[in-house]
Structure formats: C-alpha cells, structure tokens
Design an enzyme around this catalytic site. Structure first.
Site, PDB file in Angstrom:
ATOM      1  N   LEU A  15       0.836  -1.211   0.000  1.00 18.06           N
ATOM      2  CA  LEU A  15       0.000   0.000   0.000  1.00 18.06           C
ATOM      3  C   LEU A  15       0.871   1.261   0.000  1.00 18.06           C
ATOM      4  O   LEU A  15       0.809   2.088   0.907  1.00 18.06           O
ATOM      5  CB  LEU A  15      -0.991   0.003   1.175  1.00 18.06           C
ATOM      6  CG  LEU A  15      -2.000  -1.152   1.182  1.00 18.06           C
ATOM      7  CD1 LEU A  15      -2.943  -1.036   2.383  1.00 18.06           C
ATOM      8  CD2 LEU A  15      -2.824  -1.210  -0.114  1.00 18.06           C
ATOM      9  N   ASP A  38       5.762  -5.695   2.665  1.00 23.41           N
ATOM     10  CA  ASP A  38       6.725  -5.125   1.728  1.00 23.41           C
ATOM     11  C   ASP A  38       7.532  -6.270   1.122  1.00 23.41           C
ATOM     12  O   ASP A  38       8.219  -6.997   1.845  1.00 23.41           O
ATOM     13  CB  ASP A  38       7.625  -4.173   2.540  1.00 23.41           C
ATOM     14  CG  ASP A  38       8.758  -3.589   1.734  1.00 23.41           C
ATOM     15  OD1 ASP A  38       8.912  -3.939   0.552  1.00 23.41           O
ATOM     16  OD2 ASP A  38       9.510  -2.779   2.322  1.00 23.41           O
ATOM     17  N   SER A  84       6.122   2.068 -10.451  1.00 20.49           N
ATOM     18  CA  SER A  84       5.709   1.926 -11.848  1.00 20.49           C
ATOM     19  C   SER A  84       5.746   3.209 -12.682  1.00 20.49           C
ATOM     20  O   SER A  84       5.400   3.158 -13.859  1.00 20.49           O
ATOM     21  CB  SER A  84       4.286   1.352 -11.876  1.00 20.49           C
ATOM     22  OG  SER A  84       3.379   2.290 -11.316  1.00 20.49           O
ATOM     23  N   THR A 139       7.373  -5.200 -18.654  1.00 20.00           N
ATOM     24  CA  THR A 139       6.938  -4.106 -19.523  1.00 20.00           C
ATOM     25  C   THR A 139       7.735  -4.071 -20.831  1.00 20.00           C
ATOM     26  O   THR A 139       8.908  -4.478 -20.857  1.00 20.00           O
ATOM     27  CB  THR A 139       7.123  -2.767 -18.778  1.00 20.00           C
ATOM     28  OG1 THR A 139       7.022  -1.697 -19.709  1.00 20.00           O
ATOM     29  CG2 THR A 139       8.492  -2.647 -18.118  1.00 20.00           C
ATOM     30  N   ASP A 140       7.124  -3.536 -21.864  1.00 14.72           N
ATOM     31  CA  ASP A 140       7.845  -3.354 -23.142  1.00 14.72           C
ATOM     32  C   ASP A 140       8.954  -2.307 -23.007  1.00 14.72           C
ATOM     33  O   ASP A 140       9.833  -2.228 -23.863  1.00 14.72           O
ATOM     34  CB  ASP A 140       6.870  -2.970 -24.268  1.00 14.72           C
ATOM     35  CG  ASP A 140       6.117  -1.669 -24.027  1.00 14.72           C
ATOM     36  OD1 ASP A 140       6.200  -1.094 -22.917  1.00 14.72           O
ATOM     37  OD2 ASP A 140       5.422  -1.214 -24.963  1.00 14.72           O
ATOM     38  N   GLU A 141       8.914  -1.512 -21.917  1.00 13.83           N
ATOM     39  CA  GLU A 141       9.912  -0.437 -21.788  1.00 13.83           C
ATOM     40  C   GLU A 141      11.327  -0.984 -21.599  1.00 13.83           C
ATOM     41  O   GLU A 141      12.303  -0.253 -21.770  1.00 13.83           O
ATOM     42  CB  GLU A 141       9.519   0.531 -20.659  1.00 13.83           C
ATOM     43  CG  GLU A 141       8.171   1.159 -20.963  1.00 13.83           C
ATOM     44  CD  GLU A 141       7.783   2.315 -20.069  1.00 13.83           C
ATOM     45  OE1 GLU A 141       8.666   3.015 -19.557  1.00 13.83           O
ATOM     46  OE2 GLU A 141       6.565   2.518 -19.891  1.00 13.83           O
ATOM     47  N   TYR A 148      13.201   3.565 -14.284  1.00 13.21           N
ATOM     48  CA  TYR A 148      12.113   2.585 -14.142  1.00 13.21           C
ATOM     49  C   TYR A 148      12.363   1.383 -15.048  1.00 13.21           C
ATOM     50  O   TYR A 148      12.354   0.224 -14.613  1.00 13.21           O
ATOM     51  CB  TYR A 148      10.764   3.229 -14.481  1.00 13.21           C
ATOM     52  CG  TYR A 148       9.670   2.224 -14.791  1.00 13.21           C
ATOM     53  CD1 TYR A 148       9.168   1.377 -13.804  1.00 13.21           C
ATOM     54  CD2 TYR A 148       9.150   2.098 -16.095  1.00 13.21           C
ATOM     55  CE1 TYR A 148       8.170   0.439 -14.095  1.00 13.21           C
ATOM     56  CE2 TYR A 148       8.161   1.167 -16.389  1.00 13.21           C
ATOM     57  CZ  TYR A 148       7.679   0.339 -15.387  1.00 13.21           C
ATOM     58  OH  TYR A 148       6.705  -0.600 -15.675  1.00 13.21           O
ATOM     59  N   LYS A 165      13.144  -2.605 -14.148  1.00 21.73           N
ATOM     60  CA  LYS A 165      12.319  -3.728 -14.622  1.00 21.73           C
ATOM     61  C   LYS A 165      13.179  -4.709 -15.429  1.00 21.73           C
ATOM     62  O   LYS A 165      13.026  -5.925 -15.304  1.00 21.73           O
ATOM     63  CB  LYS A 165      11.144  -3.233 -15.470  1.00 21.73           C
ATOM     64  CG  LYS A 165      10.071  -2.483 -14.706  1.00 21.73           C
ATOM     65  CD  LYS A 165       9.358  -3.320 -13.652  1.00 21.73           C
ATOM     66  CE  LYS A 165       8.418  -4.356 -14.236  1.00 21.73           C
ATOM     67  NZ  LYS A 165       7.612  -5.030 -13.183  1.00 21.73           N
ATOM     68  N   ASN A 189      -0.945   0.294 -20.461  1.00 25.79           N
ATOM     69  CA  ASN A 189      -2.315  -0.056 -20.070  1.00 25.79           C
ATOM     70  C   ASN A 189      -3.138   1.192 -19.773  1.00 25.79           C
ATOM     71  O   ASN A 189      -2.593   2.227 -19.381  1.00 25.79           O
ATOM     72  CB  ASN A 189      -2.297  -0.857 -18.759  1.00 25.79           C
ATOM     73  CG  ASN A 189      -1.862  -2.298 -18.912  1.00 25.79           C
ATOM     74  OD1 ASN A 189      -2.426  -3.189 -18.308  1.00 25.79           O
ATOM     75  ND2 ASN A 189      -0.840  -2.553 -19.706  1.00 25.79           N
ATOM     76  N   LYS A 245      -0.631   8.824 -14.447  1.00 27.71           N
ATOM     77  CA  LYS A 245      -0.338   8.286 -15.782  1.00 27.71           C
ATOM     78  C   LYS A 245      -1.157   9.049 -16.829  1.00 27.71           C
ATOM     79  O   LYS A 245      -2.202   9.639 -16.512  1.00 27.71           O
ATOM     80  CB  LYS A 245      -0.662   6.790 -15.833  1.00 27.71           C
ATOM     81  CG  LYS A 245       0.102   5.947 -14.825  1.00 27.71           C
ATOM     82  CD  LYS A 245       1.558   5.725 -15.218  1.00 27.71           C
ATOM     83  CE  LYS A 245       2.347   5.043 -14.125  1.00 27.71           C
ATOM     84  NZ  LYS A 245       2.004   3.667 -13.899  1.00 27.71           N
ATOM     85  N   LEU A 246      -0.696   9.005 -18.082  1.00 29.87           N
ATOM     86  CA  LEU A 246      -1.227   9.922 -19.097  1.00 29.87           C
ATOM     87  C   LEU A 246      -2.765   9.954 -19.150  1.00 29.87           C
ATOM     88  O   LEU A 246      -3.371  11.029 -19.018  1.00 29.87           O
ATOM     89  CB  LEU A 246      -0.685   9.566 -20.485  1.00 29.87           C
ATOM     90  CG  LEU A 246      -1.200  10.510 -21.583  1.00 29.87           C
ATOM     91  CD1 LEU A 246      -0.520  11.858 -21.520  1.00 29.87           C
ATOM     92  CD2 LEU A 246      -1.041   9.905 -22.969  1.00 29.87           C
ATOM     93  N   PRO A 302      -1.114  18.851 -19.405  1.00 31.31           N
ATOM     94  CA  PRO A 302       0.312  19.062 -19.684  1.00 31.31           C
ATOM     95  C   PRO A 302       0.876  18.011 -20.642  1.00 31.31           C
ATOM     96  O   PRO A 302       1.038  16.843 -20.285  1.00 31.31           O
ATOM     97  CB  PRO A 302       0.967  18.927 -18.297  1.00 31.31           C
ATOM     98  CG  PRO A 302       0.044  18.030 -17.522  1.00 31.31           C
ATOM     99  CD  PRO A 302      -1.329  18.232 -18.074  1.00 31.31           C
ATOM    100  N   ASN A 359       0.668  10.749 -28.374  1.00 34.49           N
ATOM    101  CA  ASN A 359       0.065  11.297 -27.155  1.00 34.49           C
ATOM    102  C   ASN A 359      -0.934  12.415 -27.450  1.00 34.49           C
ATOM    103  O   ASN A 359      -2.008  12.489 -26.852  1.00 34.49           O
ATOM    104  CB  ASN A 359       1.151  11.833 -26.216  1.00 34.49           C
ATOM    105  CG  ASN A 359       2.050  10.739 -25.683  1.00 34.49           C
ATOM    106  OD1 ASN A 359       1.643   9.574 -25.633  1.00 34.49           O
ATOM    107  ND2 ASN A 359       3.263  11.093 -25.286  1.00 34.49           N
TER     108      ASN A 359
END
Ligand code: NAD
Ligand code: TYD
Length: 343
Positions: free
Chosen positions: A36, A60, A86, A126-128, A151, A155, A181, A190-191, A206, A250
């Site tokens: 949390l 944790d 994330s 992630t694809d990142e 980040y 990952k 996602n 997130k966007l 922004p 975007n």
C-alpha cells in the site's frame, strides 16, 4: 484448489486482475500481498476484499524477513508478481525505491517462491525494457534489452534476475512484457487518467515536448486476460509480449479526451519534455497469439469511452487521490516543467 499469491494486487493492474479472477475463476483462491504505497489503494479492491476466496496481507516484498513472517502458514502454488514502483517520471526524480522494490523485491520473491516449491511464477514486466523504437518496427521477444529510464532499467534488472533463476535453478517462471495499459482504477499520474481527470476539472492538460511520442495502448482487461493465458498455458522459461495494437501519438489521445469530454483544445499546455523520453513503443504480440490463442478484444476508441465513463462515475475515487498524497508530487513535478515550457 489452486491458490495464487498475487503481489501488488491493490494497484491498478493487480486490482483489475484480482477482481477478474474473483468474477470468473471460482476454483482459485488469492493471497494478495501489497505494501500500500502511494499507488496502492484498498478502495481498488471494493467487492473482493474480505471475501472467502481473497485474503489481503499488507507487506513489503523487499523485506525478506517481514514477508516470510507475513506469509507464515499460508499456502500458495503459484505467484503472479505485479508489485513494483511503476512511474517513469518518479524514477527520474529518485530511483532508490525502484531499485529496492523492483530489483531487490523480485529477488526476495524468487527466493521465497523457491523455498515454497511454487509451481509457476508469472513475472509481469513491460515493453519499456526494450528501449525506444524509431518510426517503424515492433518489439519482439528477441529484441535486445536497452532500457532508457531508471524505471525501465529496474524492470529489465528484475527480468534478468528471473531469467537467471530459470537458468540456474530450473525456477518455473514465465515473463510477460506488456505495452501501456489504461482502464479503471489507474492512478492519475499516468497519461490517460491524468488527462481525463484534468479535463473533467477544467484544468490544463500538460503535454510533454511536441506530443508526438507514440504508445501502443491496451485495455487493462486485455492485459489481465493475457496474463491468465500465460499463467495457464505458457511454456515455462519463456517470455511473452502482450500489446494492444493501438499505436497513438500522445497528442491524439489528449485531443480525443478533450473531444469526448466536450472541453476546448485551449486546455492543452505544452510543457518541457521528459528527459530521455522514449519516442515510440509498439509490440509484436504474435507469439502469445499463436501459442496461447490470446488476442486483445477492446478497440482503443471503445476502451477509452468506457474508461472515461468510469472516471466520470467514480469522481470521488480520483478526487480523493488528487487532493491527498498526489497533490505535492503534482505541484512539484509540473511547476518545474511549466517553468521550462517549450515555446
Ligand atoms: P501501480 O503503481 O498502480 O501498482 C503497483 C502496486 O505495487 C501498488 O499497489 C503498490 O502499493 C505495490 N507495491 C509497490 N511497492 C511495493 C512493495 N515494496 N511491496 C509490496 N507491494 C508494493 O502499477 P501498475 O500500473 O498496476 O503496474 C503493475 C505491474 O505491471 C508493474 O510491475 C509494472 O511494471 C507492470 N506494467 C505496467 C504497465 C502499465 O501500463 N501500467 C504496463 C506493462 C507492465
Ligand atoms: P505514462 O502514462 O507516464 O507512461 P510511460 O511513460 O510508461 O509510457 O506516459 C505516457 C506518455 O504520455 C509518455 O510519452 C509521456 C506522456 N505524458 C505527457 O505528455 N504528459 C504527462 O503529464 C504525462 C504523465 C505523460
């Protein structure tokens, strides 16, 4: 009865996954471990919390001893590992928590799962980790790892630890690498939820740099269905890319949100770009499609309409977040960017 240890199940994707299991898999029980942090929220688990097939434990994953204590006497056969820091922008500000949770926490879980003789361990990545694409091409599972943000690097490190456990110990793990996602319960940093909630509040939206960065959007339900296919039918030791096949710049996404909310484009505010901003992500998910029979089912326009409706109906959920812990981050992060506004 199969019991699954889910980590990070109070976050965006984890809570959607847990809710999906509760609705469609009566043969499964879930032990949901989550620390949390700012992005974990028990409200995300409304309807499944305190039901007989779902047990929530606050712990944790990076604290091996505390985790062992928290899980003493609790049995599970499989692990689906979502817990992570994330958000790329926060990793640029301070990478410490990313190394602790994403790297150390993943190794702690691998060790615990090995001691417990877990049969399958799905590592949600992630694809990142693949870095950035130019104008053409897609990430496949054999694309070399070339992470560009702290980040993504954390990952990638966790993926490599999972890979090393598979190779060294015959650890029964599988890795998924998914694209961006969107959907209900996504934290408004997130966007899409940020732009939707700002539009609903009539605040500026922004947009970093020129807004021409491309992401391959997938509805969270499709991602969760892909994880289920991998958990049930994936070959141990394999990596599976999951992606929505919905590439959008975007600025297109932002304009779509303004149109759908009936707000003016004058709310768009171009701000300083993210340092090291990856230009384009796009996924080749043909392996998961061919081997597992998985395919995304939610088209982007339909998914965005549903998501928007959810944020309209659940204004209290995001208003509480935006007026609480998120407020300080927002003020700090965007004050700085607007100060460096691109002309
Ligand atoms: P999120 O930030 O919404 O949720 C993360 C959850 O992990 C939170 O509930 C948080 O409390 C918990 N957590 C953080 N540190 C922890 C710790 N030390 N111990 C226990 N719990 C901890 O993130 P999300 O968007 O739901 O992402 C979930 C996973 O999916 C992550 O591993 C992420 O890398 C991966 N992923 C996300 C996306 C995306 O677009 N959001 C795409 C591909 C992969
Ligand atoms: P984000 O949701 O942070 O996901 P990721 O960085 O993991 O892809 O950002 C998605 C895209 O939106 C990314 O290109 C950065 C951009 N973006 C903005 O233009 N403005 C914003 O305020 C945010 C949060 C993101």
């Amino acid at each position: 009865m199969t019991s699954i240890l889910v980590t990070g199940g109070a976050g965006f994707i984890g809570s959607n996954y847990v809710r999906g299991l509760a609705a469609s898999r009566p043969e499964l029980t879930v032990v949901n471990v989550d620390a949390l942090t700012y992005s974990g929220n028990l409200e995300n688990l409304a309807g499944v919390l305190d039901t007989p097939r779902h047990r929530f434990i606050r712990a944790d994953i990076a604290d091996a001893q505390a985790l062992e204590r928290a899980l003493a006497g609790i049995e599970f056969d499989q692990v689906v590992h979502f817990a992570a820091e994330s958000h790329v922008d926060r990793s640029i500000e301070d990478a410490g928590a990313f190394l602790r949770t994403n790297v150390l926490g993943t190794q702690v879980l691998i060790d615990l799962a090995r001691r417990r003789g877990v049969k399958r361990f799905v590592h949600v990545s992630t694809d990142e980790v693949y870095g950035a694409l130019g104008a053409t091409g897609l990430f496949s599972e054999s694309t070399p790892l070339a992470p560009n943000s702290p980040y993504a690097a954390s990952k990638a490190a966790s993926d490599l630890l999972v890979r090393a456990a598979i190779h060294t110990h015959g650890f029964p793990a599988l890795i998924t690498r998914c694209s961006n996602n969107y959907g209900p319960y996504q934290f408004p940093e997130k966007l899409i939820p940020l732009m939707v909630s700002n539009a609903l509040e009539g605040k500026p939206l922004p947009v970093y740099g020129d807004g021409m960065q491309v992401r391959d959007w997938i509805h969270v339900d499709d991602h969760c269905a892909g994880i289920e296919c991998v958990r049930e039918r994936g070959r141990i030791g394999e990596v599976y890319n999951l992606g929505g096949g919905n590439e959008r710049a975007n600025i297109e996404v932002v304009r779509g949100i303004l149109a759908a909310t009936g707000k003016p484009e004058s709310l768009i505010k171009y701000v300083a770009d993210r340092p090291g901003h990856d230009r384009r992500y796009a996924i080749d998910a043909s392996k998961a499609k061919a081997e597992l029979g998985w395919s995304p089912t939610v088209g982007f326009e339909e998914g965005l309409r549903r998501t928007l409706a959810w944020y309209v109906d659940n204004r209290e959920w995001w208003s509480r977040i935006k007026s609480g812990v998120y407020r300080d981050y927002y003020a700090r992060h965007y004050a700085h960017r607007v100060g460096e506004e691109a002309s």
